[in-house]
Design a protein around this motif. Structure first.
Motif, mmCIF file in Angstrom:
data_model
loop_
_atom_site.group_PDB
_atom_site.id
_atom_site.type_symbol
_atom_site.label_atom_id
_atom_site.label_comp_id
_atom_site.label_asym_id
_atom_site.label_seq_id
_atom_site.Cartn_x
_atom_site.Cartn_y
_atom_site.Cartn_z
ATOM 1 N N GLY A 152 6.934 16.404 8.148
ATOM 2 C CA GLY A 152 5.780 15.665 7.614
ATOM 3 C C GLY A 152 6.129 14.221 7.346
ATOM 4 N N CYS A 153 5.614 13.662 6.258
ATOM 5 C CA CYS A 153 5.973 12.295 5.878
ATOM 6 C C CYS A 153 7.422 12.316 5.400
ATOM 7 N N ARG A 154 8.247 11.491 6.001
ATOM 8 C CA ARG A 154 9.685 11.555 5.676
ATOM 9 C C ARG A 154 9.984 11.096 4.246
ATOM 10 N N PHE A 155 9.012 10.449 3.620
ATOM 11 C CA PHE A 155 9.228 9.985 2.249
ATOM 12 C C PHE A 155 8.818 11.046 1.225
ATOM 13 N N HIS A 156 8.243 12.180 1.690
ATOM 14 C CA HIS A 156 7.588 13.072 0.710
ATOM 15 C C HIS A 156 8.537 13.628 -0.367
ATOM 16 N N PRO A 157 9.835 13.925 -0.051
ATOM 17 C CA PRO A 157 10.668 14.464 -1.145
ATOM 18 C C PRO A 157 10.911 13.453 -2.282
ATOM 19 N N ARG A 158 10.673 12.159 -2.008
ATOM 20 C CA ARG A 158 10.937 11.131 -3.022
ATOM 21 C C ARG A 158 9.639 10.516 -3.544
ATOM 22 N N CYS A 159 8.509 10.955 -3.006
ATOM 23 C CA CYS A 159 7.263 10.241 -3.288
ATOM 24 C C CYS A 159 6.550 10.792 -4.527
ATOM 25 N N PRO A 160 6.259 9.928 -5.514
ATOM 26 C CA PRO A 160 5.569 10.392 -6.711
ATOM 27 C C PRO A 160 4.110 10.760 -6.437
ATOM 28 N N GLU A 161 3.588 10.336 -5.289
ATOM 29 C CA GLU A 161 2.166 10.576 -4.995
ATOM 30 C C GLU A 161 1.965 11.674 -3.953
ATOM 31 N N ALA A 162 3.061 12.397 -3.599
ATOM 32 C CA ALA A 162 2.971 13.371 -2.499
ATOM 33 C C ALA A 162 1.971 14.483 -2.811
ATOM 34 N N LYS A 163 1.249 14.919 -1.795
ATOM 35 C CA LYS A 163 0.353 16.073 -1.917
ATOM 36 C C LYS A 163 0.735 17.070 -0.826
ATOM 37 N N LEU A 196 0.808 -1.217 0.000
ATOM 38 C CA LEU A 196 0.000 0.000 0.000
ATOM 39 C C LEU A 196 0.843 1.271 0.000
ATOM 40 N N HIS A 197 1.952 1.261 0.739
ATOM 41 C CA HIS A 197 2.772 2.475 0.832
ATOM 42 C C HIS A 197 3.617 2.630 -0.438
ATOM 43 N N PRO A 198 3.710 3.860 -1.002
ATOM 44 C CA PRO A 198 4.493 4.035 -2.232
ATOM 45 C C PRO A 198 5.936 3.531 -2.093
ATOM 46 N N TYR A 199 6.528 3.647 -0.887
ATOM 47 C CA TYR A 199 7.905 3.174 -0.699
ATOM 48 C C TYR A 199 7.961 1.645 -0.782
ATOM 49 N N GLU A 214 -0.452 18.131 2.005
ATOM 50 C CA GLU A 214 -0.519 17.681 3.400
ATOM 51 C C GLU A 214 0.723 16.865 3.807
ATOM 52 N N CYS A 215 1.313 16.179 2.820
ATOM 53 C CA CYS A 215 2.407 15.243 3.119
ATOM 54 C C CYS A 215 3.634 15.929 3.701
ATOM 55 N N SER A 216 3.864 17.191 3.330
ATOM 56 C CA SER A 216 5.046 17.879 3.850
ATOM 57 C C SER A 216 4.717 18.628 5.147
ATOM 58 N N VAL A 219 2.612 14.441 9.922
ATOM 59 C CA VAL A 219 3.174 13.078 9.917
ATOM 60 C C VAL A 219 2.020 12.078 9.838
ATOM 61 N N PRO A 220 2.007 11.213 8.805
ATOM 62 C CA PRO A 220 0.923 10.217 8.743
ATOM 63 C C PRO A 220 1.118 9.151 9.820
ATOM 64 N N GLU A 221 0.023 8.751 10.460
ATOM 65 C CA GLU A 221 0.118 7.718 11.500
ATOM 66 C C GLU A 221 0.007 6.335 10.890
ATOM 67 N N CYS A 262 0.256 6.459 5.467
ATOM 68 C CA CYS A 262 0.287 7.239 4.231
ATOM 69 C C CYS A 262 -1.042 7.975 4.073
ATOM 70 N N PHE A 263 -0.965 9.286 3.793
ATOM 71 C CA PHE A 263 -2.202 10.086 3.654
ATOM 72 C C PHE A 263 -3.026 9.677 2.434
ATOM 73 N N ARG A 264 -2.376 9.133 1.404
ATOM 74 C CA ARG A 264 -3.106 8.743 0.198
ATOM 75 C C ARG A 264 -4.036 7.575 0.484
ATOM 76 N N ILE A 265 -3.687 6.801 1.504
ATOM 77 C CA ILE A 265 -4.417 5.561 1.755
ATOM 78 C C ILE A 265 -5.336 5.702 2.967
HETATM 79 S S1 SF4 Z 1 2.007 10.327 3.032
HETATM 80 FE FE1 SF4 Z 1 2.223 11.422 1.116
HETATM 81 S S2 SF4 Z 1 4.437 11.564 0.759
HETATM 82 FE FE2 SF4 Z 1 4.083 10.004 2.321
HETATM 83 S S3 SF4 Z 1 4.018 8.140 1.184
HETATM 84 FE FE3 SF4 Z 1 1.915 8.810 1.391
HETATM 85 S S4 SF4 Z 1 1.511 10.024 -0.452
HETATM 86 FE FE4 SF4 Z 1 3.724 9.762 -0.321
#
Ligand code: SF4
Ligand SMILES: Nc1ncnc2c1ncn2[C@@H]1O[C@H](COP(=O)(O)OP(=O)(O)OP(=O)(O)O)[C@@H](O)[C@H]1O
Ligand SMILES: [Mg+2]
Length: 325
Positions: free
Chosen positions: A289-300, A253-256, A302-304, A307-309, A321-324
Motif C-alpha cells: 500500500g502506501c509505503r509511509f503507512h506504518p509511520r503515518c499518524p493519519e493512516a486509514k 499536503l502529504h503527512p511526510y 485503505e492505506c495499507s 498504493v496512492p497515485e 495520499c488517500f487523505r487528500i
Molecule cells: S495514503 Fe494514508 S498512510 Fe499514506 S500518507 Fe496518506 S494518509 Fe498517510
C-alpha cells in the motif's frame, strides 16, 4: 515544454547474496518532468532513492542497478530521444555538453597526483576539436573568474585546498562546457554552514548567468528552501509530493512532507520539533500500500491495501495520499 520527462521509471538493484537474490526497489514507478531554467530540488531521507533516481535520469545504469521499466526523454532544439535507447557514443556526446553530473562525495574524486590545472586540461581535451593549451587556459581562467575562484588554484594539488574549495572546483569543472542541465548530488553535504552558503551562492550564480537547469539532491530542506524553484519529495523509492517551493513550504499536503518541514528550525521559535516516528522502511521489502503507512499518524485502512497515485490537486501541485486525493 519540459527538457526531460521520465515516465513510469522502475529501477532496482538486483544483488546476489550467497545464492539468494535480493531486490532493492530504489526507484519504483516514478514519472516526473524537469523544466528548462529551473532548479528542481529532490528531497527525502537517507536511503529513499535520491541518488539512484538521479543516476537513472542520466542513463548511468551500472549493475547491479537495472532499469525494469520506463523511459527518460530528453528534448531540446529538435532533439527528442529516450536516454536508454542512445548508443554509447550518443550518450557520451550528451555528457558534459548537454548535462553534467556532480556525484555525491565528488570533491574527493579529484586526482590527488594531478594539479587542478592539469585536471581541467585532461577534462577538456576530448571535447575540443583543436587543443590549443594557451587558449584553453584562457577559457579556464575566465570561467574561474566568473565563479569568483582565483586562477592560482590551477597550480594547486587537491590536498592543498579546503573541502569547500575542492567542491567549488568540481562544480567549476562540471560547468565549464556550459551544459544545459547540471545534476548535483548533495553538493553541500560534509561542508560547514559558512562554506555551504558559498556553494549555494555559486550554484545560484551559475543558474542565473547561464540560464541552465539544475537538479539538486539534498536531504537538507533548508537548502531547498533557499535554492529550489520546485521540490520533489521522495519517500521509499517514490515521489510522494511535487510542487513549487513556496507551495511545498506554505501548503504541504502529504503527512511526510509536513514532518520534513516541521522539523526545520525557525528563528525565534522555541517549540519542540517533532521528529518523524519510526524508521524508513527497507527497500528490499517495502510495506504494501502506501509505503509511509506504518509511520503515518493519519493512516486509514485503505492505506495499507492500495498504493496512492501521484495526482495533481492544484496547478503544478501533485501529491500521493488517500487523505487528500
Ligand atoms: S495514503 Fe494514508 S498512510 Fe499514506 S500518507 Fe496518506 S494518509 Fe498517510
Ligand atoms: N550498489 C548498490 N547495491 C545495492 N543496493 C544499493 C546500491 N546502491 C544503493 N543501494 C540501495 O538503494 C537504496 C537507495 O539508495 P540511494 O543511494 O539512491 O539513496 P539516497 O536517497 O541517495 O540516500 P543518501 O541520502 O544516503 O545519499 C538504499 O536502500 C541503498 O542501500
Ligand atoms: Mg544519495
Amino acid at each position: 515544454m519540459p527538457i526531460v520527462s521520465a515516465k513510469n521509471l522502475r529501477a532496482y538493484y538486483i544483488v546476489d547474496v550467497y545464492g539468494f537474490k535480493r531486490t532493492v526497489k530504489a526507484v519504483d514507478d516514478i514519472s516526473m518532468e524537469i523544466n528548462e531554467n529551473e532548479i528542481l530540488g529532490l528531497a527525502g531521507e537517507s536511503g529513499c532513492g535520491k541518488s539512484t533516481l538521479m543516476k537513472v535520469l542520466l542513463g548511468l545504469v551500472i549493475a547491479p542497478l537495472k532499469v525494469l521499466n520506463g523511459q527518460v526523454i530528453y528534448s531540446f532544439n529538435g532533439f527528442e530521444k529516450n536516454i536508454f535507447e542512445l548508443s554509447e557514443k550518443e550518450l557520451e556526446n550528451l555528457k558534459w555538453e548537454v548535462f553534467s553530473y556532480i556525484p555525491q562525495g565528488s570533491m574527493n574524486i579529484l586526482n590527488p597526483t594531478r594539479k587542478i590545472g592539469d585536471t581541467f586540461f585532461d577534462f577538456m581535451e576530448p571535447h575540443m576539436e583543436k587543443f590549443d593549451k594557451k587558449y584553453v587556459r584562457e577559457i579556464i581562467i575566465q570561467h574561474l573568474g566568473n565563479l569568483d575562484l582565483p586562477a592560482e588554484i590551477l597550480e594547486s594539488f587537491p590536498h592543498q585546498l579546503s573541502g569547500g574549495m575542492k567542491q567549488r572546483v568540481t562544480i567549476a569543472l562540471a560547468t565549464i562546457l556550459k551544459p544545459r542541465i547540471i545534476f548535483a548530488d548533495e553538493p553541500t553535504t560534509a561542508l560547514d554552514v559558512v562554506v555551504q552558503r558559498d556553494v549555494i551562492q555559486l550554484l545560484k550564480n551559475i543558474q542565473k548567468n547561464s540560464k541552465n537547469t539544475i537538479v539538486l539532491v539534498t536531504h537538507d530542506m533548508a537548502i531547498h528552501a533557499n535554492l529550489a524553484t520546485r521540490i520533489a519529495v521522495m519517500y521509499a523509492g517514490k515521489i510522494i509530493e511535487i510542487a513549487q517551493t513556496k507551495d511545498i513550504f506554505k501548503n504541504p499536503l502529504h503527512p511526510y512532507t509536513k514532518y520534513l518541514i516541521s522539523s526545520l528550525p525557525k528563528i525565534g521559535d522555541k517549540t519542540y520539533k517533532k521528529s518523524i516516528p519510526g524508521a524508513p522502511p527497507s527497500l528490499a521489502n517495502p510495506p504494501e500500500g502506501c509505503r509511509f503507512h506504518p509511520r503515518c499518524p493519519e493512516a486509514k485502512k485503505e492505506c495499507s491495501e492500495s498504493v496512492p497515485e501521484l495526482i495533481e490537486l492544484e496547478t503544478g501541485h501533485k501529491v500521493a495520499c488517500f487523505r487528500i486525493n
